[in-house]
Write a protein that holds these residues in place. Structure first.
Motif, PDB file in Angstrom:
ATOM      1  N   ARG A   1      12.117   9.749   7.159  1.00 14.52           N
ATOM      2  CA  ARG A   1      11.591  10.960   6.516  1.00 14.52           C
ATOM      3  C   ARG A   1      11.617  12.168   7.448  1.00 14.52           C
TER       4      ARG A   1
ATOM      5  N   ASN B   1       3.728   5.647   8.343  1.00 20.06           N
ATOM      6  CA  ASN B   1       4.230   4.323   7.952  1.00 20.06           C
ATOM      7  C   ASN B   1       3.055   3.390   7.658  1.00 20.06           C
ATOM      8  N   LEU B   2       2.330   3.762   6.611  1.00 17.84           N
ATOM      9  CA  LEU B   2       1.205   2.961   6.114  1.00 17.84           C
ATOM     10  C   LEU B   2       1.407   2.870   4.614  1.00 17.84           C
TER      11      LEU B   2
ATOM     12  N   SER C   1       0.965   4.391   1.509  1.00 16.80           N
ATOM     13  CA  SER C   1       0.683   5.820   1.435  1.00 16.80           C
ATOM     14  C   SER C   1       0.904   6.363   0.033  1.00 16.80           C
ATOM     15  N   PHE C   2       0.006   7.249  -0.375  1.00 14.88           N
ATOM     16  CA  PHE C   2       0.026   7.748  -1.749  1.00 14.88           C
ATOM     17  C   PHE C   2      -0.076   9.268  -1.749  1.00 14.88           C
ATOM     18  N   HIS C   3       0.906   9.888  -2.339  1.00 17.18           N
ATOM     19  CA  HIS C   3       0.994  11.347  -2.414  1.00 17.18           C
ATOM     20  C   HIS C   3       0.642  11.689  -3.855  1.00 17.18           C
TER      21      HIS C   3
ATOM     22  N   ALA D   1       0.887  11.927   4.016  1.00 13.42           N
ATOM     23  CA  ALA D   1       1.022  10.549   3.511  1.00 13.42           C
ATOM     24  C   ALA D   1       2.486  10.114   3.491  1.00 13.42           C
ATOM     25  N   GLY D   2       3.378  11.070   3.243  1.00 13.25           N
ATOM     26  CA  GLY D   2       4.792  10.728   3.143  1.00 13.25           C
ATOM     27  C   GLY D   2       5.454  10.427   4.474  1.00 13.25           C
TER      28      GLY D   2
ATOM     29  N   ARG E   1       7.450   7.232   9.364  1.00 16.63           N
ATOM     30  CA  ARG E   1       8.615   6.777   8.604  1.00 16.63           C
ATOM     31  C   ARG E   1       9.795   7.589   9.129  1.00 16.63           C
TER      32      ARG E   1
END
Lengths: 293, 162
Positions: free
Chosen positions: A24, A73-74, A76-78, A69-70, A21
Motif C-alpha cells: 500500500r 498490517n492488522l 483493519s476496517f476503513h 487502517a489501510g 502493508r
C-alpha cells in the motif's frame, strides 16, 4: 569484511516496516503531515505491548487519518464517514477477545461521528480511540472543523473562525472516558507511551494527537510548514499531567497543555451488563465475554 | 469471509475497492465493483423477491401494495369481495427487485391494477413499465401524515369494477 557489515546494515529494515502493508506504500499523506508520525508511535506502542497482533483490530472512518487502517498490517476496517466508533463497538461486542483501536481524525470523530463518540464514552465501551487533530478537514479542502480555534482561517471561514471549538479532552472526560491524554507529534515518546497505556487499559480511552496540516491549515494561516509547527509545539507546549480538563482548551496561538489528564476505573459496558443481569437473573445468566468483557 | 481476530489481517473499506479490498478510486474499479454488486441482485432476483398473492388468478382487478399500506389494502379487498367484486391482492413483501415478469403474466387477464402507496406515486411507475399498456394502472397516492382510509381503496376497486 567491513564492506559486508556495511551491506548488512543497508539490508536491515526499519522497525516499523513489519507493521505496514508494504503493497500500500507510498501513502497519501502530504510531506510534513503529522499522521505518519502518530502511526510510527502506534507501532512502537504495539511492539512494547507484546500483544498478539492477530487479536488487535483497527477501525478508521473517512479522511486523511481515516487512511491509517489501510496501511497497518492488522485486521483493519476503513468504515463510512463518522461511523468508526459504532463499527468498532459492534466488532468488540461480537468478539470481546479483540483489542479494538479506533484511529481517525477530528472531523470524522467529533463532527460527523460526534454523537457516537459521546455515547461510547458514556457507556465506557472498551475501545482505544486515537484522534489525530489537525484542526481542519484536510482531505476535502480545509473546511472549518469543530476543533478549529477561534480566529483561525479556513476555506469556509476566510475571515477567521468565529465558532467556539470543542476542547476534546474536556469532552471525552465529561462523557466518562477512563483515560484521556493529549500530546502533539513533537512528543513522540510521550505519545507512544500514552498509546501503550491505552492498549493496556480497559474501558474507553481517548488520546488526542495534535498534528500539522501543512497543505491547508498551516498554509492558510501562514504558519509555515510541518517543521515550523513542530517548533511551535515544542516552544508552546506545557506538560500538565493530571490537569483539570476544563483548563486545557486550545487557542489559535496560545499555549498547548499536554499530558495525561484522566486515568480512572469505571466498569466497562460489558462489565456493567454482566453485573446487572447477574444480579437480576442470578444463576440463569451466563456472563458474556469472560475476562475480556 | 474471514473474521477479525482469525489471523488473516483482512482489510475492508467502504470505498470503491479492488479484489484485495483496498481502495481503488478509478472508473475501471468502480465499473467492476458496481457491476458485481448489481449482478448479485439481478442474478438472485428470484430468491430475493417475496410476493404474496391472494386471489389474483382469474381476477380482473388486482390491488398491488407494499409496506403499511398492505393492511389497509387487505381490508378494502375483503370488503369489495363481500360486495361481490372479484378482486385480487398482490403484496410486495420485498419491494425490490420488482416482480415485473409476474405483472406481465397477470396483465394477460387482469384489466386494472390499483396501486395505493404512501407517496405521490413512485412504485406505480414500475407497474406501468412492466405491463406496458396491457392493463389499466390506477395510482392512489397519499401525501402522508396518516395512512390510506380503507374506503379510499375500496372506492377505487368499486370504480374499476364498473
Amino acid at each position: 569484511m567491513s564492506n559486508d557489515t556495511l551491506l548488512r546494515d543497508i539490508d536491515s529494515i526499519n522497525p516499523v516496516m513489519p507493521y505496514l502493508r508494504q503493497e500500500r506504500i507510498p501513502h497519501i499523506w502530504c510531506p510534513s503531515c503529522g499522521i505518519g508520525t502518530t502511526v510510527n508511535c502506534f507501532t512502537r506502542a504495539l511492539t512494547e505491548s507484546g500483544m498478539n497482533l492477530d487479536e488487535i483490530a483497527i477501525v478508521s472512518g473517512i479522511g486523511c487519518t481515516g487512511r491509517v487502517a489501510g496501511y497497518l498490517n492488522l485486521d483493519s476496517f476503513h468504515t463510512t464517514h463518522g461511523r468508526a466508533i459504532p463499527f468498532a463497538t459492534g466488532l468488540k461486542l461480537a468478539n470481546p477477545k479483540l483489542k479494538v483501536v479506533v484511529y481517525s481524525g477530528d472531523g470524522d470523530l467529533t463532527a460527523i461521528g460526534g454523537n457516537h463518540l459521546v455515547h461510547a464514552a458514556r457507556r465506557n465501551m472498551d475501545l482505544m480511540v486515537i484522534c489525530v487533530n489537525n484542526f481542519t478537514y484536510g482531505m476535502t479542502g480545509g473546511q472549518v472543523a469543530p476543533t478549529t480555534p477561534l480566529g483561525a482561517k479556513q476555506t469556509t471561514m476566510p475571515f477567521g473562525n468565529y465558532e467556539a471549538p470543542f476542547s476534546l479532552p474536556f469532552l471525552a472526560d465529561a462523557c466518562g472516558a477512563t483515560y484521556v491524554a493529549r500530546w502533539t507529534v513533537f512528543h513522540v515518546r510521550q505519545l507512544a507511551k500514552a498509546m501503550l497505556e491505552g492498549l493496556r487499559k480497559r474501558g474507553f480511552v481517548f488520546i488526542e494527537a495534535l498534528s500539522p496540516c501543512p497543505t491547508l491549515y498551516q498554509r492558510r494561516n501562514k504558519r509555515g510548514d510541518g517543521v515550523d509547527e513542530l517548533k511551535f509545539y515544542k516552544e508552546n507546549s506545557v506538560v500538565k499531567n493530571g490537569a483539570d480538563t476544563k483548563e486545557v482548551g486550545l487557542t489559535f496561538n496560545g499555549p498547548i497543555v499536554v499530558g495525561k489528564f484522566v486515568d480512572r476505573e469505571r466498569p466497562t459496558w460489558l462489565d456493567a451488563m454482566n453485573e446487572h443481569f447477574g444480579k437480576v437473573l442470578g444463576s440463569e445468566y451466563t456472563p458474556y465475554g469472560g475476562q475480556d468483557g | 469471509m474471514t473474521k477479525a481476530g482469525a489471523g488473516y489481517r483482512i482489510h475492508v473499506t467502504g470505498l470503491t475497492h479492488d479484489e484485495r479490498g483496498y481502495p481503488a478510486m478509478n472508473a475501471g474499479a468502480q465499473a467492476k465493483l458496481v457491476r458485481r454488486l448489481v449482478g448479485k441482485i439481478r442474478d438472485n432476483a428470484e430468491q430475493i423477491m417475496d410476493v404474496r398473492e391472494d386471489g389474483v388468478e382469474g381476477a380482473e382487478i388486482v390491488v398491488v401494495s407494499y409496506g403499511i399500506t398492505s393492511r389497509i389494502a387487505m381490508s378494502a379487498v375483503e370488503e369489495a369481495r363481500r360486495r361481490g367484486v372479484k378482486v385480487g391482492h398482490l403484496r410486495l413483501v420485498v419491494a425490490w427487485p420488482f416482480p415485473g415478469k409476474r405483472m406481465r403474466e397477470l396483465a394477460k387477464t387482469v384489466k386494472v391494477f390499483i396501486m395505493p402507496e404512501l407517496n405521490m406515486g413512485q412504485m406505480v411507475l414500475e407497474i406501468e413499465r412492466a405491463v406496458a399498456g396491457a392493463a389499466r394502472v390506477v395510482s392512489l397516492p397519499h401525501a402522508g401524515g396518516s395512512v390510506h382510509e380503507p374506503e379510499t381503496i375500496l372506492a377505487a376497486i368499486l370504480e374499476a369494477g364498473r
